[in-house]
Design a protein around this motif. Structure first.
Motif, PDB file in Angstrom:
ATOM      1  N   ASP A 281      32.982  -4.332 -40.799  1.00  0.00           N
ATOM      2  CA  ASP A 281      33.445  -3.032 -40.313  1.00  0.00           C
ATOM      3  C   ASP A 281      32.503  -2.557 -39.215  1.00  0.00           C
ATOM      4  O   ASP A 281      31.296  -2.820 -39.250  1.00  0.00           O
ATOM      5  CB  ASP A 281      33.478  -2.006 -41.441  1.00  0.00           C
ATOM      6  N   LEU A 282      33.051  -1.837 -38.251  1.00  0.00           N
ATOM      7  CA  LEU A 282      32.281  -1.416 -37.086  1.00  0.00           C
ATOM      8  C   LEU A 282      31.695  -0.020 -37.208  1.00  0.00           C
ATOM      9  O   LEU A 282      31.060   0.460 -36.277  1.00  0.00           O
ATOM     10  CB  LEU A 282      33.157  -1.524 -35.835  1.00  0.00           C
ATOM     11  N   THR A 283      31.904   0.621 -38.333  1.00  0.00           N
ATOM     12  CA  THR A 283      31.257   1.899 -38.628  1.00  0.00           C
ATOM     13  C   THR A 283      31.271   2.094 -40.133  1.00  0.00           C
ATOM     14  O   THR A 283      31.752   1.236 -40.875  1.00  0.00           O
ATOM     15  CB  THR A 283      31.922   3.076 -37.890  1.00  0.00           C
TER      16      THR A 283
ATOM     17  N   LEU B  45      40.151   6.848 -45.580  1.00  0.00           N
ATOM     18  CA  LEU B  45      39.235   6.672 -44.454  1.00  0.00           C
ATOM     19  C   LEU B  45      38.622   5.270 -44.457  1.00  0.00           C
ATOM     20  O   LEU B  45      38.519   4.628 -43.406  1.00  0.00           O
ATOM     21  CB  LEU B  45      38.136   7.738 -44.480  1.00  0.00           C
ATOM     22  N   THR B  46      38.246   4.781 -45.622  1.00  0.00           N
ATOM     23  CA  THR B  46      37.675   3.434 -45.734  1.00  0.00           C
ATOM     24  C   THR B  46      38.694   2.391 -45.291  1.00  0.00           C
ATOM     25  O   THR B  46      38.354   1.429 -44.584  1.00  0.00           O
ATOM     26  CB  THR B  46      37.199   3.174 -47.175  1.00  0.00           C
TER      27      THR B  46
ATOM     28  N   ARG C 108      40.875  -1.344 -41.070  1.00  0.00           N
ATOM     29  CA  ARG C 108      42.006  -1.766 -40.238  1.00  0.00           C
ATOM     30  C   ARG C 108      41.717  -1.596 -38.754  1.00  0.00           C
ATOM     31  O   ARG C 108      42.049  -2.468 -37.940  1.00  0.00           O
ATOM     32  CB  ARG C 108      43.266  -0.996 -40.641  1.00  0.00           C
ATOM     33  N   ILE C 109      41.080  -0.497 -38.386  1.00  0.00           N
ATOM     34  CA  ILE C 109      40.769  -0.281 -36.969  1.00  0.00           C
ATOM     35  C   ILE C 109      39.661  -1.230 -36.524  1.00  0.00           C
ATOM     36  O   ILE C 109      39.700  -1.759 -35.408  1.00  0.00           O
ATOM     37  CB  ILE C 109      40.454   1.200 -36.697  1.00  0.00           C
ATOM     38  N   SER C 110      38.697  -1.506 -37.377  1.00  0.00           N
ATOM     39  CA  SER C 110      37.665  -2.496 -37.045  1.00  0.00           C
ATOM     40  C   SER C 110      38.300  -3.855 -36.787  1.00  0.00           C
ATOM     41  O   SER C 110      37.956  -4.541 -35.818  1.00  0.00           O
ATOM     42  CB  SER C 110      36.635  -2.606 -38.178  1.00  0.00           C
ATOM     43  N   GLU C 111      39.244  -4.248 -37.638  1.00  0.00           N
ATOM     44  CA  GLU C 111      39.932  -5.523 -37.447  1.00  0.00           C
ATOM     45  C   GLU C 111      40.730  -5.522 -36.145  1.00  0.00           C
ATOM     46  O   GLU C 111      40.743  -6.510 -35.414  1.00  0.00           O
ATOM     47  CB  GLU C 111      40.855  -5.816 -38.641  1.00  0.00           C
TER      48      GLU C 111
ATOM     49  N   VAL D 202      35.332   3.547 -32.345  1.00  0.00           N
ATOM     50  CA  VAL D 202      35.967   3.273 -33.639  1.00  0.00           C
ATOM     51  C   VAL D 202      36.019   4.553 -34.473  1.00  0.00           C
ATOM     52  O   VAL D 202      37.049   4.859 -35.084  1.00  0.00           O
ATOM     53  CB  VAL D 202      35.241   2.137 -34.389  1.00  0.00           C
ATOM     54  N   ILE D 203      34.941   5.311 -34.495  1.00  0.00           N
ATOM     55  CA  ILE D 203      34.923   6.585 -35.235  1.00  0.00           C
ATOM     56  C   ILE D 203      36.020   7.508 -34.721  1.00  0.00           C
ATOM     57  O   ILE D 203      36.767   8.117 -35.503  1.00  0.00           O
ATOM     58  CB  ILE D 203      33.529   7.249 -35.126  1.00  0.00           C
ATOM     59  N   GLU D 204      36.137   7.618 -33.403  1.00  0.00           N
ATOM     60  CA  GLU D 204      37.166   8.483 -32.815  1.00  0.00           C
ATOM     61  C   GLU D 204      38.576   8.005 -33.157  1.00  0.00           C
ATOM     62  O   GLU D 204      39.466   8.810 -33.442  1.00  0.00           O
ATOM     63  CB  GLU D 204      36.986   8.554 -31.296  1.00  0.00           C
ATOM     64  N   MET D 205      38.777   6.693 -33.143  1.00  0.00           N
ATOM     65  CA  MET D 205      40.098   6.143 -33.478  1.00  0.00           C
ATOM     66  C   MET D 205      40.441   6.383 -34.948  1.00  0.00           C
ATOM     67  O   MET D 205      41.594   6.687 -35.288  1.00  0.00           O
ATOM     68  CB  MET D 205      40.150   4.652 -33.131  1.00  0.00           C
TER      69      MET D 205
END
Length: 190
Positions: free
Chosen positions: A3-5, A26-27, A32-35, A138-141
């Motif tokens: 995961d990126l965050t 959120l987790t 999913r967004i990290s992927e 990533v946090i913003e997304m």
């Protein structure tokens, strides 16, 4: 790929989210967004270990594109058709320049990398953490996806016999592409 965050950093960015009621969602969004970011970039952006050793085919060109980047510094570069990595095959650091953010090593003054199969060995250091600008994106997304989870975008189309409403998801994908386009420096177009 990692995961990126973290959940803690997302919740810090979203102070209106308190307690643990939204943690599972959120987790999941973080994963999913990290992927999605990893797929867009086409590689794992965080080095598994540092220093990193890479072997490259010499193509006769002036530059080498490292697989792992960004990177911190080049420790050594050797060029050897016989894959002998000693002082006789070491390239002087004054003979090349490094673009650490993009992971490009370029020969100076018209030099080129000898043609060969796996004849170039590059040892370099790389950060073991997510680049701050990538993590922030990533946090913003994640925050955006969380806030818009209950919003159903609709587009209205008027016909002669009345109006018909239909769901328009196109703008969602355009926004995601816009968010991902920020990360284009971390991917390579071949």
């Amino acid at each position: 790929m990692a995961d990126l965050t973290t959940l803690a950093k997302v919740k810090e960015y979203m102070p209106d989210i308190t307690g643990t009621a939204s943690d599972a969602l959120l987790t999941s969004l973080i994963a999913r967004i990290s992927e999605m970011v990893h797929r867009f970039i086409g590689r794992d952006i965080v080095a598994a270990a540092s220093p990193v050793t890479e072997y490259h085919d010499g193509g006769g060109g002036a530059h080498i594109n490292l697989h792992q980047y960004p990177m911190t510094a080049v420790t050594s570069i050797h060029v050897s058709a016989e894959q002998v990595w000693d002082s006789t095959t070491l390239i002087a650091a004054t003979d090349y320049v490094v673009d650490a953010r993009r992971g490009i090593v370029q020969f100076k003054a018209g030099g080129w990398w000898d043609v060969g199969f796996q004849n170039i060995r590059v040892i370099f250091t790389a950060p073991l953490t997510v680049p701050p600008d990538v993590e922030q994106k990533v946090i913003e997304m994640v925050a955006k996806a969380f806030r818009e989870k209950d919003v159903l975008p609709f587009e209205t189309m008027s016909l002669k016999d009345g109006s018909v409403s239909r769901r328009a998801m196109g703008h969602f994908f355009k926004e995601q592409l816009s968010d991902l386009s920020y990360l284009i420096d971390y991917s390579r177009v071949l």
